[in-house]
Design a protein around this motif. Structure first.
Motif, mmCIF file in Angstrom:
data_model
loop_
_atom_site.group_PDB
_atom_site.id
_atom_site.type_symbol
_atom_site.label_atom_id
_atom_site.label_comp_id
_atom_site.label_asym_id
_atom_site.label_seq_id
_atom_site.Cartn_x
_atom_site.Cartn_y
_atom_site.Cartn_z
ATOM 1 N N VAL A 10 -34.434 10.204 -21.911
ATOM 2 C CA VAL A 10 -34.952 11.020 -20.802
ATOM 3 C C VAL A 10 -35.773 10.117 -19.895
ATOM 4 C CG1 VAL A 10 -36.414 12.960 -20.152
ATOM 5 C CG2 VAL A 10 -35.035 13.102 -22.215
ATOM 6 N N ASP A 11 -35.523 10.207 -18.576
ATOM 7 C CA ASP A 11 -36.287 9.419 -17.607
ATOM 8 C C ASP A 11 -37.784 9.704 -17.788
ATOM 9 O OD1 ASP A 11 -37.511 8.350 -15.315
ATOM 10 O OD2 ASP A 11 -35.632 8.537 -14.189
ATOM 11 N N PRO A 12 -38.639 8.645 -17.892
ATOM 12 C CA PRO A 12 -40.082 8.869 -18.123
ATOM 13 C C PRO A 12 -40.754 9.758 -17.093
ATOM 14 C CG PRO A 12 -39.522 6.558 -18.471
ATOM 15 C CD PRO A 12 -38.290 7.204 -17.901
ATOM 16 N N LYS A 13 -40.187 9.857 -15.885
ATOM 17 C CA LYS A 13 -40.846 10.690 -14.868
ATOM 18 C C LYS A 13 -40.794 12.173 -15.237
ATOM 19 C CE LYS A 13 -36.821 11.256 -11.804
ATOM 20 N NZ LYS A 13 -36.281 10.955 -10.456
ATOM 21 N N TYR A 14 -39.832 12.537 -16.133
ATOM 22 C CA TYR A 14 -39.742 13.925 -16.560
ATOM 23 C C TYR A 14 -40.613 14.234 -17.784
ATOM 24 C CZ TYR A 14 -35.651 14.136 -13.494
ATOM 25 O OH TYR A 14 -34.826 14.091 -12.420
ATOM 26 N N HIS A 15 -41.172 13.203 -18.415
ATOM 27 C CA HIS A 15 -41.937 13.423 -19.648
ATOM 28 C C HIS A 15 -43.089 14.420 -19.456
ATOM 29 C CE1 HIS A 15 -40.469 9.536 -21.850
ATOM 30 N NE2 HIS A 15 -39.476 10.291 -21.415
ATOM 31 N N ASP A 38 -45.230 5.510 -26.404
ATOM 32 C CA ASP A 38 -46.588 5.173 -25.976
ATOM 33 C C ASP A 38 -46.515 4.384 -24.677
ATOM 34 O OD1 ASP A 38 -49.191 4.530 -25.660
ATOM 35 O OD2 ASP A 38 -49.451 3.534 -27.605
ATOM 36 N N LYS A 39 -47.165 4.909 -23.625
ATOM 37 C CA LYS A 39 -47.119 4.240 -22.312
ATOM 38 C C LYS A 39 -47.716 2.844 -22.353
ATOM 39 C CE LYS A 39 -47.443 8.555 -19.700
ATOM 40 N NZ LYS A 39 -48.254 9.340 -18.754
ATOM 41 N N ASN A 40 -48.709 2.639 -23.227
ATOM 42 C CA ASN A 40 -49.409 1.347 -23.266
ATOM 43 C C ASN A 40 -48.708 0.318 -24.160
ATOM 44 O OD1 ASN A 40 -51.455 2.487 -21.682
ATOM 45 N ND2 ASN A 40 -52.393 3.401 -23.508
ATOM 46 N N ASP A 41 -47.666 0.731 -24.874
ATOM 47 C CA ASP A 41 -46.952 -0.194 -25.761
ATOM 48 C C ASP A 41 -45.726 -0.727 -25.034
ATOM 49 O OD1 ASP A 41 -45.829 -1.601 -27.779
ATOM 50 O OD2 ASP A 41 -45.851 0.024 -29.272
ATOM 51 N N GLU A 42 -45.776 -2.010 -24.653
ATOM 52 C CA GLU A 42 -44.666 -2.604 -23.893
ATOM 53 C C GLU A 42 -43.428 -2.782 -24.757
ATOM 54 O OE1 GLU A 42 -46.193 -6.209 -22.316
ATOM 55 O OE2 GLU A 42 -47.586 -5.222 -20.924
ATOM 56 N N ASN A 43 -43.598 -2.855 -26.067
ATOM 57 C CA ASN A 43 -42.458 -3.091 -26.966
ATOM 58 C C ASN A 43 -41.610 -1.838 -27.160
ATOM 59 O OD1 ASN A 43 -43.352 -5.737 -27.385
ATOM 60 N ND2 ASN A 43 -44.762 -5.074 -29.008
ATOM 61 N N GLN A 44 -42.174 -0.663 -26.861
ATOM 62 C CA GLN A 44 -41.427 0.592 -27.047
ATOM 63 C C GLN A 44 -40.521 0.858 -25.838
ATOM 64 O OE1 GLN A 44 -43.468 4.142 -28.040
ATOM 65 N NE2 GLN A 44 -44.369 3.334 -29.928
ATOM 66 N N VAL A 45 -39.338 1.409 -26.133
ATOM 67 C CA VAL A 45 -38.430 1.835 -25.054
ATOM 68 C C VAL A 45 -39.010 3.110 -24.458
ATOM 69 C CG1 VAL A 45 -36.078 2.493 -24.483
ATOM 70 C CG2 VAL A 45 -36.487 0.855 -26.334
ATOM 71 N N GLN A 46 -39.301 3.108 -23.170
ATOM 72 C CA GLN A 46 -40.065 4.194 -22.544
ATOM 73 C C GLN A 46 -39.248 5.447 -22.259
ATOM 74 O OE1 GLN A 46 -43.509 4.239 -21.941
ATOM 75 N NE2 GLN A 46 -43.310 2.490 -23.328
#
Length: 1225
Positions: free
Chosen positions: A1022-1027, A1053-1061
């Motif tokens: 899901v596109d993060p803008k819809y979260h 997690d928005k602050n975790d760069e390793n996670q797929v957003q």
């Protein structure tokens, strides 16, 4: 036409056109009659009873003839300067720590406190009450409202006791007098420092008093020099520097009383030479100043004295240091305004300049005037600064006054000032609501013009809403009031939080009223009324109560180990279960709750009793009209049957129910006996029942009844009559009732009367008892003899004194009783002669288990089999612990020579042998009973991975099982990796425990399988803008999806760069996770169809559209199913508003917003034009029939000090009459 007087007050807000009401006050000819008269607006003060020349003046409504009484109440005023105040926050209305502290002090001391704030922000407290209450209140005020300083004073250790005084009286008096806390080290503490805490003034007083006490007790030289108080400042010097130098130079200790202590005596202590030198130096200074110093007196207004003194007296010390001149200020309670300067003549001028050096500012009460005093140069600068402040305030501040009925004032304020403080904080304004004693309906609001307007509007809306409120009386039985309120008001607080706009008033408990009053908005009152009615209905439903008779010996089984059984029944049936106290004779267990729950709990409790004993239940049909006669007065008849038949329980149906069924519950054979007796008694009642009452001494009753009821049974069998003896609860303990047919009763009465007469015939008899048996009868304070006396009509048995070697025992009492007692004693002696000693070998490790809690199991065996049981000493503590006999630690240890001889390895260990003594057959039965108590062990195979779940959190699971089944469960250590669990306990408990453990294993296995099914995972992109849209406001949407599908949904997690957003993870059952994924995808599809449009809306109407706390914008978004975004402050285009939603809904929302804009903009323009109108001049406050209009008198001159004198200023005598009436000063 009557004349009209106009009094105009200068106003600083004349130029602020448009901010207040645009209509000027206008008085027309028709309105003049509506104006108040001068006497209405300014009622005259009461006249004195008699005029100065002795003529009697007429009495009026203000005066009354009251005999003066001498009051024991005193009033004192204490002042706390701003710099010494503990609580300095004065912005809160109706609350604050210092107000709470004052209320607490009033409750604690009984004194009355009134607080007021001076213009310098100092705190004045007026304390009224009896002298001791005022002194205690003063101490509390100083310690709790004034900042505390601390100091230490060192005096010799041997002087401490003189400071404490007899029983601590001196110390208490000192603390009360100085309003300080004095801590004296304990006698075993080597320190000689006394710690004092309190105000600076109190510290000085306390130190002075302590040093005086020490000086009096000091064995060294003590010299007291009387120096006039006015010369003390020259001896101490500025900031006590001079006296410090003298003490340093001479080595003597010089104690000069502080200015607040009116003493002239200066105490010097130390070595004789040091004291003499110090005295000489002090006298030299004194004589020199007495000779050279002169004084000058100046008049300084009382209100200016505090500026001359300065904070903590610093200004006086500063003047003394600079000029060497002492400034003497009159005490605060004096009306004198004379300030005296004392010093060298050439220094007085400089000191006078220092006194007048600072500009003093005074705000005139009730007038638009500020008075400045000081040097011309400084005053001009201060005046310009003050004018700048006033101009600034006028430019950015506004005020308005609104009229609200005083009865609504407390509701506007809210509980603890909550409502009014919220309005003040939100709108940044100051709101003054008049106190109740003013009886004014005028509320004044000051602050920022916009804030004043909004606060005024909100307050008027609140008042309008209150006018539309309704009051409803709810009838709730008073017995429910305490339950509705809850402990410490917790439950009613929840109700008030649920309905914050409704005021709920309960009647005073002493009024015994059932009316609960609700007050508030109509709809909220109705909702609250229904809610509380439902609460009461639930309480009535949950208030059902049933009593269950359970044999006393089974109560402990109902409770269970550690209360496990009773707790489980309470939790599973949601009932309250109350058991009678252990020392109570009652067998009734009371169950309270819902009817069906009570019935379920009753069934479970009866099941436990049935399982433990051979309990049967039988129903007998007896006509309901006979029930009352069978029960008897206060239940005497039915109680006698229950006692006679081994304590069976007989339950009659509720009176008036018309049911004939009577239930009998108990052991099978006893139930059968009770049934026969009930039916026999019922038959007698149906035919012809006759009753006779006899009197016999209570001590004869047991003998008449006989052992096991044998005697009374013989009488009943021979006559057919029923004989009822009184219970412990009956008032008349001598009354015996005989019930039956007339002939049967007559026969029974005759036999009983003969028995009673024979009991009254006292005889004395002697029997022989071997001396070796005497100890058994008199042991334990003669318990055996007491039992014989109770059982056989109070027979007195006397044994010979120890050491007389006599075997003659005397018995005295009724002839039949003596014979029966003699027979019983011979039986006891026969038992003692026939006693044997038997050994029972049980390993020592089981002894504690066999004894049971507090030796209860052994005591039961001893009582049931009439034997003595003695346990050996523990092997691990030889000679230390006593042997346990009969479950009590009062046995004796016999050490024989055989103990020292070598022990045969094949022989039993001494520590395993339990000794029993009694008749052979009884001892054998007791041995079998003991062996039955030896625990056995069985093993159960349980998969190792389930062990930790069986143990539970902190062992709670395994403890619960051990308590429930009364066994010990041993789980192998984790490092052993063993599947075997051992269960140890009584044989009859092991099967239940084993079944319970295997059942638990089945549950855990099922839970494991369920956990594996629940751990299915899937992801959705899901596109993060819809979260944020999927999550919803405060997580509402995503919480609903989680709850509906019973899944866990994890966002990146928005602050975790390793996670797929763009990945959302769903965990749960496969079919539920798929359903949750479909629900999220549906939301995404709907969001992708949405469009966003920007429109231009005038920024002036944004606030109106948004509404108070966003209510307006939320209503629009809910109605049109769109999302609105208003620009943030500082945005490039403040008029741009974004509308997001489905195309057709966006168009409708935009049309609605543009319509609102058009409506609101026209209202804003109209308001601006309306406010711009000329208000015209204000005519001020207008009254009719003023003195200067109706007579020859002139209006008072507001600039005249005679017509408007300052407080405290001298007034010249004048004979001129005043429009204000005769002067009274």
């Amino acid at each position: 036409m009557s004349s009209v007087a106009v009094l105009t007050q200068e106003s600083f807000n004349e130029h602020r056109s448009g901010l207040v009401c645009p209509y000027p006050p206008f008085i027309g000819a028709g309105d003049e009659e509506a104006l108040p008269t001068y006497k209405d607006a300014f009622p005259p003060l009461p006249e004195k009873a008699s005029s100065p020349d002795g003529t009697q003046e007429p009495a009026n409504a203000w005066t009354s003839k009251i005999r003066p009484l001498k009051s024991s109440v005193i009033t004192q005023v204490f002042h706390v300067p701003l710099e010494e105040r503990k609580y300095k926050d004065i912005n809160q209305f109706g609350e604050g720590d210092q107000a709470k502290v004052c209320v607490d002090i009033m409750h604690k001391t009984g004194a009355h406190l009134e607080l007021s704030m001076a213009k310098d922000q100092g705190l004045s407290i007026m304390v009224s009450g009896k002298l001791d209450a005022v002194m205690k209140a003063r101490k509390e005020i100083v310690s709790r409202l004034q900042t505390q300083a601390s100091a230490t004073v060192a005096i010799p250790k041997e002087h401490h006791r003189f400071v404490i005084g007899k029983n601590g009286e001196k110390l208490q008096e000192l603390e009360l007098k100085t309003a300080t806390k004095i801590q004296i080290p304990r006698p075993d503490d080597p320190s000689n420092h006394i710690k004092i805490s309190g105000t600076k003034e109190g510290l000085e007083k306390a130190k002075h008093e302590i040093l005086l006490i020490s000086a009096e007790q000091d064995k060294r030289a003590v010299e007291r020099v009387n120096i006039d108080k006015v010369y003390h400042p020259f001896i101490t010097g500025a900031y006590n520097k001079l006296v410090g130098e003298m003490m340093h130079e001479t080595g003597a200790r010089i104690n000069v009383p502080p200015p607040s202590v009116n003493k002239t005596e200066i105490v010097i202590t130390g070595e004789k030479e040091q004291v003499a030198l110090a005295v000489a130096m002090i006298k030299k200074i004194y004589e020199e100043k007495q000779k050279n110093a002169t004084t000058i007196a100046v008049e300084v207004k009382k209100s200016q004295h505090k500026y001359v003194i300065g904070p903590k007296g610093n200004t006086l010390q500063e003047i003394l240091e600079k000029t060497g001149v002492s400034v003497e200020i009159p005490p605060p309670d004096s009306s004198s305004e004379t300030v005296i300067l004392r010093g060298e003549p050439d220094r007085l001028g400089q000191a006078l300049t220092e006194v007048y050096a600072k500009v003093h500012i005074e705000f005139t009460e009730g007038e638009d005037r500020i008075t400045l005093e000081g040097p011309t140069k400084d005053m001009q600068m201060v005046q310009s600064q003050m004018e700048a402040i006033v101009t600034d305030l006028i430019s950015r501040m506004d005020y308005t006054e609104i009229i609200v009925d005083p009865k609504f004032h407390r509701h506007l304020i809210g509980k603890g000032g909550a409502n009014i403080n919220r309005i003040k904080d939100m709108h940044k304004v100051s709101v003054r609501i008049p106190p109740d004693n003013e009886k004014s309906n005028l509320i004044r609001i000051e602050g920022d013009p916009q804030g004043v307007q909004e606060a005024s509007k909100e307050l008027l809306e609140l008042a309008s809403r209150m006018e539309n409120e309704r009051t409803k009386d709810l009838i709730i039985e008073q017995r429910f009031h305490r339950a509705i309120i809850g402990q410490k008001g917790e439950k009613i607080k929840d109700v008030r939080d649920k309905f914050p706009e409704v005021i709920i008033n309960f009647p005073d408990p002493s009024a015994k009223s059932d009316i609960v009053q609700l007050r508030g908005p109509r709809n909220e009152v109705e909702k609250c009324s229904k809610f509380m009615a439902k609460m009461v209905a639930d309480m009535v439903e949950n208030g059902f109560s049933v009593s269950v008779p359970i044999f006393k010996q089974f109560h402990k089984n109902i409770i269970g180990k550690g209360g496990a059984n009773i707790k489980k029944i309470r939790e599973e049936t949601n009932t309250r279960i109350d058991l009678p106290a252990e020392n109570s004779n009652s067998e009734m267990i009371v169950i309270t709750g819902k009817k069906e729950n009570c019935e379920a709990a009753r069934v479970r409790i009866l099941a436990i009793q049935k399982e433990l004993a051979n309990i049967t239940e039988m129903e007998v049909s007896i006509p309901s009209k006979l029930h009352n006669s069978l029960i008897g007065s206060k239940g005497r008849f039915v109680r006698s049957i229950m006692e006679e038949c081994g304590g069976v329980h007989i339950h009659f149906p509720t009176e008036g129910s018309g049911i004939d069924t009577v239930t009998i519950r108990g052991p099978a054979e006893e139930v059968e006996k009770a049934k026969k007796q009930l039916l026999s008694l019922a038959e007698e009642k149906q035919t012809k029942s006759h009753t006779v009452e006899l009197k016999a001494k209570p001590e004869y009753h047991k003998f008449l009844i006989g052992k096991g009821g044998g005697n009374i049974r013989k009488v009943r069998d021979s006559t057919g009559a029923r004989i009822i003896f009184p219970t412990v609860d009956d008032e008349d303990q001598e009354l015996i009732t005989v019930v039956g047919t007339e002939d049967a009763v007559r026969e029974a009465q005759k036999e009983l009367e003969e028995l009673i007469r024979s009991l009254d015939n006292v005889v004395e008899d002697v029997m022989t008892v071997e001396t070796k048996h005497h100890r058994y009868f008199v042991a334990r304070r003669g318990q055996v003899l007491r039992d014989i006396a109770d059982e056989y009509g109070g027979v007195m048995v006397s044994f010979p004194r120890t050491g007389t070697n006599s075997d003659k025992v005397t018995l005295k009492g009724a002839k039949d009783c003596v014979e029966a007692a003699k027979k019983r004693m011979l039986e006891i002696i026969e038992d003692l002669d026939a006693q044997v000693t038997m050994e029972c070998v049980i390993p020592q490790k089981f002894h504690r288990s066999i004894m049971g809690p507090k030796g209860s199991r052994i005591q039961a065996i001893t009582r049931d089999h009439n034997v003595q049981i003695k346990f050996p000493e523990r092997l691990d503590a030889p000679g230390k612990g006593p042997a346990i006999e009969n479950g009590e630690a009062n046995g004796e240890v016999l050490v024989t020579e055989e103990a020292a001889t070598p022990v045969d390895p094949a022989a039993h260990k001494k520590c395993d042998i339990i000794m029993l003594s009694g008749r052979k057959e009884r001892c054998e039965a007791a041995v079998e009973a003991l062996k039955a108590l030896v625990p056995v062990t069985t093993e159960v195979e349980v998969p190792f991975e389930l062990h930790r779940y069986i143990i539970g959190q902190k062992g709670s699971g395994i403890r619960k099982m051990m308590d429930e089944f009364e066994v010990n469960i041993q789980v192998p250590a984790p490092e052993l990796q063993s599947d075997i669990i051992s269960i140890t306990g009584l044989a009859n408990h092991l099967d239940r425990a084993k079944d319970g453990l295997l059942e638990r294993v089945k549950e855990l296995t099922a839970e494991q399988e369920d956990r594996s099914l629940r751990s299915f995972k899937l992801t959705i992109t899901v596109d993060p803008k819809y979260h944020p849209k999927i999550i919803g406001r405060k997580g509402a949407i995503i919480t609903n999806i989680r709850t509906e599908h019973d899944v866990n949904i994890q966002f990146p997690d928005k602050n975790d760069e390793n996670q797929v957003q763009d990945q959302i993870t769903i965990t749960g059952y496969e079919h539920k996770a798929t359903a949750a994924k479909d629900a999220i995808q549906a939301i995404v599809d709907e969001l992708e169809e949405m469009i966003s449009e920007d429109i231009t809306l005038d920024a002036r109407v944004h606030a109106r559209i948004i509404g108070a706390r966003g209510k307006g914008i939320r209503r629009i978004m809910d109605e049109f199913k769109v999302d609105l975004r208003f620009p943030v402050p500082g945005a490039a285009d403040p008029n741009q508003v974004s509308v997001t939603g489905r195309p057709e809904l966006v168009d409708e929302a935009i049309d609605h917003l543009l319509n609102l804009e058009e409506e609101y903009v026209s209202a804003v323009v109209h308001s601006v034009v309306y406010k711009g109108r000329d208000r015209g001049p204000s005519k001020g406050f207008v009254v009719r029939e003023a003195p200067w209009q109706t007579g020859t008198e002139k209006a008072p001159d507001m600039s005249s000090s005679e017509d408007f004198p300052s407080f405290g200023a001298p007034v010249a005598a004048t004979a001129k009459a005043s429009p204000w009436g005769p002067k009274r000063f």
